[in-house]
Design a protein around this motif. Structure first.
Motif, PDB file in Angstrom:
ATOM      1  N   ALA A   1      53.815  21.105  44.427  1.00 48.97           N
ATOM      2  CA  ALA A   1      53.374  20.029  45.325  1.00 48.97           C
ATOM      3  C   ALA A   1      54.055  18.710  45.006  1.00 48.97           C
ATOM      4  N   PHE A   2      54.582  18.576  43.789  1.00 47.33           N
ATOM      5  CA  PHE A   2      55.239  17.335  43.381  1.00 47.33           C
ATOM      6  C   PHE A   2      56.763  17.456  43.454  1.00 47.33           C
ATOM      7  N   ASP A   3      57.221  18.251  44.407  1.00 44.81           N
ATOM      8  CA  ASP A   3      58.659  18.356  44.722  1.00 44.81           C
ATOM      9  C   ASP A   3      59.480  18.920  43.577  1.00 44.81           C
ATOM     10  N   CYS A   4      58.860  19.732  42.726  1.00 46.97           N
ATOM     11  CA  CYS A   4      59.635  20.406  41.686  1.00 46.97           C
ATOM     12  C   CYS A   4      60.488  21.484  42.367  1.00 46.97           C
ATOM     13  N   PRO A   5      61.809  21.390  42.352  1.00 52.44           N
ATOM     14  CA  PRO A   5      62.627  22.330  43.126  1.00 52.44           C
ATOM     15  C   PRO A   5      62.621  23.718  42.509  1.00 52.44           C
ATOM     16  N   ASP A   6      62.857  24.727  43.352  1.00 53.21           N
ATOM     17  CA  ASP A   6      63.004  26.073  42.814  1.00 53.21           C
ATOM     18  C   ASP A   6      64.411  26.216  42.237  1.00 53.21           C
ATOM     19  N   ALA A   7      64.646  27.331  41.568  1.00 55.00           N
ATOM     20  CA  ALA A   7      65.927  27.530  40.887  1.00 55.00           C
ATOM     21  C   ALA A   7      66.923  28.285  41.755  1.00 55.00           C
ATOM     22  N   GLY A   8      66.670  28.362  43.042  1.00 53.61           N
ATOM     23  CA  GLY A   8      67.554  29.114  43.912  1.00 53.61           C
ATOM     24  C   GLY A   8      68.782  28.344  44.355  1.00 53.61           C
TER      25      GLY A   8
ATOM     26  N   ALA B   1      62.288  -8.554  49.861  1.00 46.53           N
ATOM     27  CA  ALA B   1      61.966  -7.306  50.545  1.00 46.53           C
ATOM     28  C   ALA B   1      62.453  -7.320  51.992  1.00 46.53           C
ATOM     29  N   ALA B   2      62.471  -8.495  52.620  1.00 45.29           N
ATOM     30  CA  ALA B   2      62.942  -8.587  53.997  1.00 45.29           C
ATOM     31  C   ALA B   2      64.434  -8.291  54.101  1.00 45.29           C
ATOM     32  N   VAL B   3      65.180  -8.568  53.023  1.00 41.15           N
ATOM     33  CA  VAL B   3      66.624  -8.341  53.017  1.00 41.15           C
ATOM     34  C   VAL B   3      66.971  -6.948  52.508  1.00 41.15           C
ATOM     35  N   ASP B   4      66.252  -6.482  51.480  1.00 43.51           N
ATOM     36  CA  ASP B   4      66.578  -5.215  50.822  1.00 43.51           C
ATOM     37  C   ASP B   4      65.276  -4.509  50.448  1.00 43.51           C
ATOM     38  N   SER B   5      64.639  -3.887  51.435  1.00 40.59           N
ATOM     39  CA  SER B   5      63.324  -3.277  51.214  1.00 40.59           C
ATOM     40  C   SER B   5      63.383  -2.095  50.258  1.00 40.59           C
ATOM     41  N   GLY B   6      64.526  -1.423  50.185  1.00 38.16           N
ATOM     42  CA  GLY B   6      64.652  -0.274  49.297  1.00 38.16           C
ATOM     43  C   GLY B   6      65.090  -0.611  47.891  1.00 38.16           C
ATOM     44  N   SER B   7      65.218  -1.888  47.562  1.00 46.20           N
ATOM     45  CA  SER B   7      65.649  -2.345  46.224  1.00 46.20           C
ATOM     46  C   SER B   7      67.005  -1.763  45.836  1.00 46.20           C
ATOM     47  N   ARG B   8      67.855  -1.547  46.840  1.00 46.09           N
ATOM     48  CA  ARG B   8      69.179  -0.969  46.561  1.00 46.09           C
ATOM     49  C   ARG B   8      70.025  -1.901  45.712  1.00 46.09           C
ATOM     50  N   LEU B   9      69.818  -3.195  45.862  1.00 41.10           N
ATOM     51  CA  LEU B   9      70.591  -4.175  45.092  1.00 41.10           C
ATOM     52  C   LEU B   9      69.905  -4.542  43.779  1.00 41.10           C
ATOM     53  N   LEU B  10      68.795  -3.856  43.492  1.00 38.05           N
ATOM     54  CA  LEU B  10      68.108  -3.974  42.201  1.00 38.05           C
ATOM     55  C   LEU B  10      67.630  -5.390  41.914  1.00 38.05           C
ATOM     56  N   TRP B  11      67.062  -6.047  42.921  1.00 35.64           N
ATOM     57  CA  TRP B  11      66.440  -7.349  42.686  1.00 35.64           C
ATOM     58  C   TRP B  11      65.097  -7.185  41.970  1.00 35.64           C
ATOM     59  N   ARG B  12      64.595  -5.967  41.912  1.00 34.22           N
ATOM     60  CA  ARG B  12      63.434  -5.601  41.101  1.00 34.22           C
ATOM     61  C   ARG B  12      63.654  -4.169  40.624  1.00 34.22           C
ATOM     62  N   PHE B  13      62.849  -3.725  39.645  1.00 38.21           N
ATOM     63  CA  PHE B  13      62.948  -2.329  39.240  1.00 38.21           C
ATOM     64  C   PHE B  13      62.328  -1.476  40.347  1.00 38.21           C
ATOM     65  N   PRO B  14      63.081  -0.526  40.902  1.00 37.80           N
ATOM     66  CA  PRO B  14      62.540   0.247  42.029  1.00 37.80           C
ATOM     67  C   PRO B  14      61.451   1.208  41.580  1.00 37.80           C
ATOM     68  N   PRO B  15      60.199   1.013  42.011  1.00 35.54           N
ATOM     69  CA  PRO B  15      59.123   1.918  41.596  1.00 35.54           C
ATOM     70  C   PRO B  15      59.299   3.296  42.224  1.00 35.54           C
ATOM     71  N   ARG B  16      58.854   4.324  41.514  1.00 33.18           N
ATOM     72  CA  ARG B  16      58.928   5.685  42.039  1.00 33.18           C
ATOM     73  C   ARG B  16      57.921   6.577  41.320  1.00 33.18           C
ATOM     74  N   ARG B  17      57.632   7.704  41.943  1.00 29.69           N
ATOM     75  CA  ARG B  17      56.716   8.655  41.329  1.00 29.69           C
ATOM     76  C   ARG B  17      57.432   9.459  40.250  1.00 29.69           C
ATOM     77  N   LEU B  18      56.715   9.822  39.207  1.00 28.87           N
ATOM     78  CA  LEU B  18      57.287  10.661  38.168  1.00 28.87           C
ATOM     79  C   LEU B  18      57.678  12.022  38.736  1.00 28.87           C
ATOM     80  N   GLU B  19      58.730  12.610  38.182  1.00 32.59           N
ATOM     81  CA  GLU B  19      59.062  13.977  38.540  1.00 32.59           C
ATOM     82  C   GLU B  19      57.979  14.923  38.035  1.00 32.59           C
ATOM     83  N   ALA B  20      57.935  16.113  38.604  1.00 31.39           N
ATOM     84  CA  ALA B  20      56.895  17.081  38.250  1.00 31.39           C
ATOM     85  C   ALA B  20      56.887  17.369  36.751  1.00 31.39           C
TER      86      ALA B  20
END
Length: 327
Positions: A227-234, A142-161
């Motif tokens: 509220a869960f970042d579901c984008p509009d269709a515009g 995490a000190a080297v790649d806090s965003g898991s860009r190099l995929l040293w772990r599965f990057p956790p994230r919230r489900l889409e709306a």
């Protein structure tokens, strides 16, 4: 009244001086950019059908790897939250640099050599050790790649709306998996001269289809999934934002849809697990988290059910990080 038109041969395309349509210059024949992919140039009189066929052949040409790179990068983006190129709709000089360029080229070649089979690429990704690894963090990595860009772990994230809504319905047993047919609306029907979008407060079985069948209006978001970042269709959203706000937790606890579905889950637990709180709690954890509760979780959940009722527990489980986040 109907809107009608006729199919005609497209008129000539001209180079506009300084981009000004009032200053047309020489005619430009149909073709592709010479700096991207193989050469493509057609006579100006080429019929529309042949133009479309030539473009399709150019896109799928083995000498033109860019479309395949874009496709596999988009698939990677949806599985890991970020593509190998983090700007899925911009592979140009202003876009992001690939984190694993050799992997991107290899996947593009796999797509082309396997008949452009998306299923083949999905299978490669999902069966890889990279996808199946844990989300657990280690301080040194995490000190080297806090965003898991190099995929040293599965990057956790919230489900889409959409996935969050369908997961709630699947757990309660109310998800309608019927394919095709008319969609559903998350807004109250009205016959105003100017359409007014007011989020529904009451839902029935016809609203429990997968969210891919939602009638999506432009420039309007419902109270819950907006509220869960579901984008509009515009406008297009090749890469969604993923925020964490208090409104999300409040919606999961207090929105009429969440309250209704928590009641449905409680009814399912009583129906399938019987009247004993311990059995109900075990079933609830299995449905929402895919595991049995730990001893301390079982103890605390039992106290909650005895004090506040089963519906309170189901609402809390829907709001848990383990349910709304992908780890």
């Amino acid at each position: 009244m109907v809107y009608a038109g006729t199919f005609e041969q497209p008129g000539p395309t001209r180079r506009n001086h300084r981009g000004d349509p009032t200053q047309p210059r020489e005619e430009i024949p149909p073709g592709a950019l010479s700096r991207i992919g193989p050469s493509l140039s057609l006579p100006a009189e080429t019929p529309e059908k042949q133009r479309r066929m030539a473009l399709a052949d150019w896109l799928a040409s083995p000498e033109n790897p860019l479309p395949a790179r874009v496709i596999v990068n988009r698939l990677w983006h949806y599985h890991f939250g970020t593509g190998i190129v983090e700007t899925p709709s911009d592979f140009g000089i202003n876009g992001g640099r690939p984190s694993h360029p050799e992997l991107l080229d290899w996947l593009a070649n796999e797509l082309m050599t396997h008949g452009w089979s998306l299923k083949h690429i999905h299978k490669l990704i999902l069966l890889s050790r990279t996808y199946r690894q844990s989300s657990d963090s280690t301080p040194t990595a995490a000190a080297v790649d806090s965003g898991s860009r190099l995929l040293w772990r599965f990057p956790p994230r919230r489900l889409e709306a959409e996935a969050l809504r369908d997961s709630i319905l699947a757990v309660t047993g109310k998800l309608d998996l019927t394919e095709g047919g008319p969609g559903f609306d998350l807004f109250e029907p009205n016959d105003n001269y100017v359409k007014v979008y007011k989020s529904k407060q009451n839902f029935d079985a016809k609203d429990f289809r997968r969210m891919v069948y939602q009638n999506k209006p432009r420039m309007a978001l419902d109270d819950f999934f907006g509220a869960f970042d579901c984008p509009d269709a515009g406008q297009p959203a090749p890469k969604r934002t993923s925020s964490t706000t208090p409104l999300q937790a409040l919606s999961m606890l207090n929105d009429p849809f969440a309250i209704q579905q928590a009641a449905f889950l409680a009814e399912r637990l009583e129906r399938e697990a019987g009247a004993q709180p311990e059995a109900q709690i075990r079933k609830a954890f299995q449905l929402t988290f895919g595991r049995d509760p730990a001893p301390e979780e079982l103890r605390d959940a039992t106290s909650l059910v005895n004090a506040q009722g089963l519906k309170t527990l189901t609402r809390a489980l829907f709001n848990a990080n383990e349910f709304i986040r992908l780890n």
